[in-house]
Each structure stands twice: as structure tokens, then as C-alpha cells.
Scaffold this motif. Sequence first.
Motif, PDB file in Angstrom:
ATOM      1  N   GLU A  36      -1.254   0.668  15.291  1.00 15.85           N
ATOM      2  CA  GLU A  36      -2.797   0.712  14.828  1.00 15.85           C
ATOM      3  C   GLU A  36      -2.806   2.338  14.097  1.00 15.85           C
ATOM      4  N   SER A  37      -2.157   3.209  14.433  1.00 18.03           N
ATOM      5  CA  SER A  37      -2.099   4.587  13.566  1.00 18.03           C
ATOM      6  C   SER A  37      -1.317   4.439  12.376  1.00 18.03           C
ATOM      7  N   ASP A  38      -0.626   3.231  12.215  1.00 19.03           N
ATOM      8  CA  ASP A  38      -0.307   3.115  10.611  1.00 19.03           C
ATOM      9  C   ASP A  38      -1.332   3.272   9.745  1.00 19.03           C
ATOM     10  N   GLY A  39      -2.356   2.815  10.054  1.00 17.88           N
ATOM     11  CA  GLY A  39      -3.461   2.801   8.830  1.00 17.88           C
ATOM     12  C   GLY A  39      -2.996   1.657   7.921  1.00 17.88           C
ATOM     13  N   CYS A  40      -3.394   2.031   6.626  1.00 18.64           N
ATOM     14  CA  CYS A  40      -3.036   1.122   5.469  1.00 18.64           C
ATOM     15  C   CYS A  40      -1.477   0.877   5.502  1.00 18.64           C
ATOM     16  N   ARG A  41      -1.077  -0.240   5.373  1.00 18.56           N
ATOM     17  CA  ARG A  41       0.415  -0.324   5.163  1.00 18.56           C
ATOM     18  C   ARG A  41       0.663  -0.995   3.827  1.00 18.56           C
ATOM     19  N   VAL A  42       1.688  -0.217   3.230  1.00 18.90           N
ATOM     20  CA  VAL A  42       1.972  -0.529   1.937  1.00 18.90           C
ATOM     21  C   VAL A  42       3.385  -0.927   1.897  1.00 18.90           C
ATOM     22  N   LEU A  43       3.998  -2.091   1.491  1.00 16.10           N
ATOM     23  CA  LEU A  43       5.126  -2.510   1.482  1.00 16.10           C
ATOM     24  C   LEU A  43       5.493  -1.939  -0.221  1.00 16.10           C
ATOM     25  N   VAL A  44       6.676  -1.035  -0.275  1.00 15.17           N
ATOM     26  CA  VAL A  44       7.071  -0.587  -1.780  1.00 15.17           C
ATOM     27  C   VAL A  44       8.391  -0.912  -2.070  1.00 15.17           C
ATOM     28  N   ASP A  45       8.934  -2.366  -1.676  1.00 19.18           N
ATOM     29  CA  ASP A  45       9.753  -2.867  -2.171  1.00 19.18           C
ATOM     30  C   ASP A  45       9.553  -4.013  -3.392  1.00 19.18           C
ATOM     31  N   ARG A  46      10.423  -4.103  -4.131  1.00 20.04           N
ATOM     32  CA  ARG A  46      10.259  -4.969  -5.235  1.00 20.04           C
ATOM     33  C   ARG A  46      10.343  -6.411  -4.578  1.00 20.04           C
ATOM     34  N   LEU A  47      11.324  -6.680  -3.801  1.00 21.74           N
ATOM     35  CA  LEU A  47      11.645  -7.839  -3.367  1.00 21.74           C
ATOM     36  C   LEU A  47      11.200  -8.041  -1.713  1.00 21.74           C
ATOM     37  N   TRP A  48      10.693  -9.196  -1.325  1.00 22.13           N
ATOM     38  CA  TRP A  48      10.458  -9.595   0.244  1.00 22.13           C
ATOM     39  C   TRP A  48      11.439  -9.263   1.065  1.00 22.13           C
ATOM     40  N   PRO A  49      11.278  -8.216   1.821  1.00 15.38           N
ATOM     41  CA  PRO A  49      12.146  -8.140   3.061  1.00 15.38           C
ATOM     42  C   PRO A  49      12.552  -9.379   3.779  1.00 15.38           C
ATOM     43  N   ARG A  50      14.034  -9.644   3.884  1.00 19.20           N
ATOM     44  CA  ARG A  50      14.489 -10.749   4.621  1.00 19.20           C
ATOM     45  C   ARG A  50      13.977 -10.935   6.095  1.00 19.20           C
ATOM     46  N   GLY A  51      13.690 -12.292   6.472  1.00 19.34           N
ATOM     47  CA  GLY A  51      13.712 -12.236   7.983  1.00 19.34           C
ATOM     48  C   GLY A  51      12.226 -11.958   8.465  1.00 19.34           C
ATOM     49  N   ILE A  52      11.189 -11.583   7.607  1.00 17.93           N
ATOM     50  CA  ILE A  52      10.176 -11.221   8.104  1.00 17.93           C
ATOM     51  C   ILE A  52       8.774 -11.942   7.605  1.00 17.93           C
ATOM     52  N   SER A  53       8.017 -12.626   8.336  1.00 17.89           N
ATOM     53  CA  SER A  53       6.979 -13.203   7.811  1.00 17.89           C
ATOM     54  C   SER A  53       5.848 -12.271   7.248  1.00 17.89           C
ATOM     55  N   LYS A  54       4.960 -12.801   6.538  1.00 22.26           N
ATOM     56  CA  LYS A  54       3.850 -12.099   6.013  1.00 22.26           C
ATOM     57  C   LYS A  54       3.021 -11.644   7.136  1.00 22.26           C
ATOM     58  N   ASP A  55       2.808 -12.529   8.112  1.00 22.20           N
ATOM     59  CA  ASP A  55       1.741 -12.152   9.284  1.00 22.20           C
ATOM     60  C   ASP A  55       2.497 -11.087   9.907  1.00 22.20           C
ATOM     61  N   ALA A  56       3.819 -10.995  10.251  1.00 19.27           N
ATOM     62  CA  ALA A  56       4.656 -10.026  11.059  1.00 19.27           C
ATOM     63  C   ALA A  56       4.417  -8.630  10.454  1.00 19.27           C
ATOM     64  N   ALA A  57       4.407  -8.748   8.997  1.00 13.89           N
ATOM     65  CA  ALA A  57       4.345  -7.440   8.074  1.00 13.89           C
ATOM     66  C   ALA A  57       3.206  -6.902   8.226  1.00 13.89           C
ATOM     67  N   ARG A  58       2.087  -7.683   8.344  1.00 17.70           N
ATOM     68  CA  ARG A  58       0.762  -6.925   8.317  1.00 17.70           C
ATOM     69  C   ARG A  58       0.544  -6.185   7.515  1.00 17.70           C
ATOM     70  N   LEU A  59       0.735  -6.491   6.315  1.00 12.51           N
ATOM     71  CA  LEU A  59       0.525  -5.786   5.035  1.00 12.51           C
ATOM     72  C   LEU A  59      -1.101  -5.644   4.581  1.00 12.51           C
ATOM     73  N   ASP A  60      -1.264  -4.529   3.946  1.00 10.78           N
ATOM     74  CA  ASP A  60      -2.752  -4.167   3.248  1.00 10.78           C
ATOM     75  C   ASP A  60      -2.193  -4.371   1.885  1.00 10.78           C
ATOM     76  N   HIS A  61      -1.186  -3.782   1.127  1.00  6.99           N
ATOM     77  CA  HIS A  61      -0.643  -4.110  -0.130  1.00  6.99           C
ATOM     78  C   HIS A  61       0.686  -4.315  -0.200  1.00  6.99           C
ATOM     79  N   TRP A  62       0.987  -4.731  -1.440  1.00  8.34           N
ATOM     80  CA  TRP A  62       2.450  -4.882  -1.936  1.00  8.34           C
ATOM     81  C   TRP A  62       2.458  -4.348  -3.011  1.00  8.34           C
ATOM     82  N   TYR A  63       3.154  -3.090  -3.317  1.00  7.90           N
ATOM     83  CA  TYR A  63       3.148  -2.336  -4.529  1.00  7.90           C
ATOM     84  C   TYR A  63       4.682  -2.500  -5.302  1.00  7.90           C
ATOM     85  N   LYS A  64       4.847  -3.882  -5.749  1.00  5.84           N
ATOM     86  CA  LYS A  64       6.300  -4.159  -6.162  1.00  5.84           C
ATOM     87  C   LYS A  64       6.589  -3.031  -7.334  1.00  5.84           C
TER      88      LYS A  64
END
Length: 123
Positions: A15-43
Motif C-alpha cells: 500500500e505504501s507504493d502509492g501510485c505505481r508507474v511501469l517505466v518499461d517500454r515492453l511489458w515484463p514477462r510472466g506478470i499479469s496486469k492484475d498482479a502488476a497493479r499499475l496505475d500508469h504505464w509510461y512506455k
Amino acid sequence: MANIFLKRVYEPYNESDGCRVLVDRLWPRGISKDAARLDHWYKEIAPSPDLRKWFCHKPELFDEFRSRYIQELRTDEEKLRLTSQIFEMAASQNVTLLYGAKDTVYNHAVVLYEELMERGDIG
């Protein structure tokens, strides 16, 4: 800018993560979108495809990669816009930058985080 954090997307959500932002251009292998719990994806904040391919996560190229990526972060309009959004979010909440690379030292997210910390000193 004490409200910006960095962690691998594979690490458990907190919970302390706050806003979760993926900063990779490519989706990380082996992780579902649900498991990632992203707020944003800044490719587009990630290194350009050419730079990413050139670096290929080789530690011996990291210093040159860092220089080239910092240049992109400081001159590319889209990257500048996204870094501004990160600062805006971090003004009111924790922001955790997420990346998928196995190497926790020689990757673009480390460079991005350090660049944000350096810029955050002025604000």
C-alpha cells in the motif's frame, strides 16, 4: 523528492507504493496486469528502442548508456512531459517506479530514478 521510489514489478504490492508507474517500454514477462497493479504505464519514458537495443543490459556499456539516456530524458518532449507528471503526482502521494529488469544496478530505471532525484532537488 522523497516521495519517489523504485522497485521491480515482480516485488509484492505494498500500500505504501502509492501510485505505481511501469517505466518499461515492453511489458515484463510472466506478470499479469492484475498482479502488476499499475496505475500508469509510461512506455515513452523508457529509452528509445535503438538505445535499448544497443545497450542490451551489458554492464560494460552502462556508463555510455547512462549518458545517452540522460540526454534523451533532458531533450525528448514526451519524456519531459512524463517526468513532469511524475513530479506532479509525487507532490501529493508516493510514486513507485516499476521496472522488469533482473539486474537491479545496470538498468534504465535506475538512471531515470537518479535523474528524477537530481531534478527534484530544485523543487
